[in-house]
Scaffold this active site. Structure first.
Site, PDB file in Angstrom:
ATOM      1  N   LYS A   1      37.892-104.461 -13.675  1.00  0.00           N
ATOM      2  CA  LYS A   1      38.250-105.846 -13.072  1.00  0.00           C
ATOM      3  C   LYS A   1      39.029-105.235 -11.779  1.00  0.00           C
ATOM      4  O   LYS A   1      39.179-104.045 -10.977  1.00  0.00           O
ATOM      5  CB  LYS A   1      39.567-106.170 -13.897  1.00  0.00           C
ATOM      6  CG  LYS A   1      39.112-106.659 -15.251  1.00  0.00           C
ATOM      7  CD  LYS A   1      40.354-107.293 -15.855  1.00  0.00           C
ATOM      8  CE  LYS A   1      41.557-106.191 -16.259  1.00  0.00           C
ATOM      9  NZ  LYS A   1      42.853-106.868 -16.714  1.00  0.00           N
TER      10      LYS A   1
ATOM     11  N   LYS B   1      45.488-103.829  -8.423  1.00  0.00           N
ATOM     12  CA  LYS B   1      46.396-104.039  -7.413  1.00  0.00           C
ATOM     13  C   LYS B   1      46.251-102.639  -6.322  1.00  0.00           C
ATOM     14  O   LYS B   1      46.258-102.624  -5.316  1.00  0.00           O
ATOM     15  CB  LYS B   1      47.683-104.095  -8.102  1.00  0.00           C
ATOM     16  CG  LYS B   1      48.532-105.018  -7.327  1.00  0.00           C
ATOM     17  CD  LYS B   1      49.796-105.190  -8.320  1.00  0.00           C
ATOM     18  CE  LYS B   1      50.751-105.912  -7.620  1.00  0.00           C
ATOM     19  NZ  LYS B   1      52.151-106.037  -8.267  1.00  0.00           N
TER      20      LYS B   1
ATOM     21  N   LYS C   1      53.171 -93.426 -16.313  1.00  0.00           N
ATOM     22  CA  LYS C   1      54.099 -93.199 -15.067  1.00  0.00           C
ATOM     23  C   LYS C   1      54.687 -91.827 -15.090  1.00  0.00           C
ATOM     24  O   LYS C   1      54.610 -91.189 -13.674  1.00  0.00           O
ATOM     25  CB  LYS C   1      54.965 -94.306 -14.672  1.00  0.00           C
ATOM     26  CG  LYS C   1      54.139 -95.525 -14.490  1.00  0.00           C
ATOM     27  CD  LYS C   1      55.341 -96.555 -14.472  1.00  0.00           C
ATOM     28  CE  LYS C   1      54.967 -98.097 -14.360  1.00  0.00           C
ATOM     29  NZ  LYS C   1      55.647 -99.105 -14.621  1.00  0.00           N
TER      30      LYS C   1
END
Ligand code: TRP
Length: 353
Positions: free
Chosen positions: A217, A220, A135
């Protein structure tokens, strides 16, 4: 013995032990950040399993709005996002009567415990946390202390309820390990208050939901065009499915499927009748399959699957009175457990004057 079996036995034993000690159900806790939309991967990887847990355990399911502030300081959309996550949770089958479904910032005790735990967390371990490094790289202009102590806040969320099981994905394992370290330090320094929380592993029930572009996959925030969200309209679902990568078809009978075709079958197995899947399987093996038909079928079955969840979530999302009732009810349950724990915490820490 396979790892999942060992996990299962260890869990069964610990549950039995905890129940016999306290005559109570073991405690499950998990949180979800209100950033981004829930997708099919969240549904099959998490929500569907949470729904099963709520019958067997005392469950605390939380919307992590405070955690969201570490990366999303602008709160303009926070309220809508919190509402959406709560609504989507209920639409997926979380029952606010069974589980405590609540919002993190409604439980002030979390912030108090977070503060105490910060004194037991070391700069060095926080700085080398993978999620922190990732992050920090993504937001070099806002490497705030909240981002650094994210795992401390998460530990507070969990141990506030003295939870033993935390159903989360692999990406959260390091945070859980840190939670266990904070617990060990606290218990050692002040007295045995907290059990060490463990990842609840769904073993064979854990389904991977591949993205529609054949790479990785569903996600989000990344590759949104290859991810099916529970809020997608029928048309968007159809468009995304029809865009899935295929080729000109198998060239010989009984060929192994390329990954991107295998993925389409895998998605179909999640939402289509088994006879339908079987018929396409037979057609594939016989080289008579038409990928256009395969995708049309998958698109329609996806629409059938997602539309009721989307519509239910939408109805709840716009019913602000109901949402408030649910969040109040959840906060009440969570607060009762939090207040009990914090009484003990202050007592053993000697903050009882
Ligand atoms: N960090 C978790 C995530 O990114 C969200 C979270 C916050 C959480 N508090 C938690 C998960 C407590 C489990 C338990 O998904």
């Amino acid at each position: 013995m396979r790892e999942s079996n060992i996990g299962f036995l260890a869990r069964a034993f610990l549950n039995y032990y905890l129940r016999s000690m306290t005559n109570k159900k073991a405690i499950v806790m998990s949180g979800i950040r209100p950033t981004g939309f829930l997708h099919l991967g969240n549904y099959f990887g998490a929500m569907r399993n949470y729904v099963k847990l709520q019958d067997e355990y005392t469950c605390f399911f939380m919307v992590a709005d405070l955690h969201a502030l570490t990366t999303h300081p602008d709160t303009k959309e926070l309220k809508d996002n919190v509402h959406r996550v709560i609504a989507e949770n209920i639409a997926c089958g979380i029952d606010p009567e069974k589980a405590a479904l609540y919002c993190q910032s409604h439980i002030k005790e979390t912030s108090e415990l977070y503060l105490y735990l910060n004194m037991l967390a070391y700069m060095g371990e926080l700085e080398k946390t993978t999620t922190f490094k990732d992050k920090a790289r993504l937001q070099p202009d806002n490497i705030n202390a909240g981002l650094l102590t994210y795992p401390v806040l998460q530990a507070a969320d969990i141990i506030l309820h003295r939870a033993t099981w935390v159903p989360v994905g692999k990406d959260q394992e390091q945070h859980l390990e840190m939670s266990r370290n904070f617990v060990k330090r606290f218990n050692h320094r002040y007295g045995e208050v907290f059990p060490e929380p463990l990842a609840y592993n769904f073993g064979k029930d854990l389904v991977k939901v591949p993205s529609l572009d054949g790479t990785g996959k569903m996600s989000k925030s990344e590759n949104q065009l290859a991810t099916l969200y529970l809020a997608d309209s029928d048309d968007v679902i159809r468009k995304k499915v029809m865009k899935a990568k295929t080729d000109s078809g198998p060239t010989a009978p009984n060929m192994p499927k390329p990954d991107y075709i295998e993925n389409i079958f895998q998605l179909m197995k999640l939402v289509s009748d088994s006879e339908v899947v079987d018929s396409f399987e037979v057609a594939y093996q016989a080289c008579t399959i038409r990928y256009g038909d395969l995708k049309k079928q998958l698109a329609e079955d996806m629409v059938q699957f997602i539309a009721p969840i989307r519509e239910k979530a939408e109805a709840i999302r716009t019913d602000h009175d109901y949402l408030k009732k649910v969040m109040d009810q959840g906060a009440e349950k969570a607060r009762a457990s939090a207040v009990a724990t914090m009484g003990l915490v202050r007592e053993v820490m000697g903050l009882n004057y």
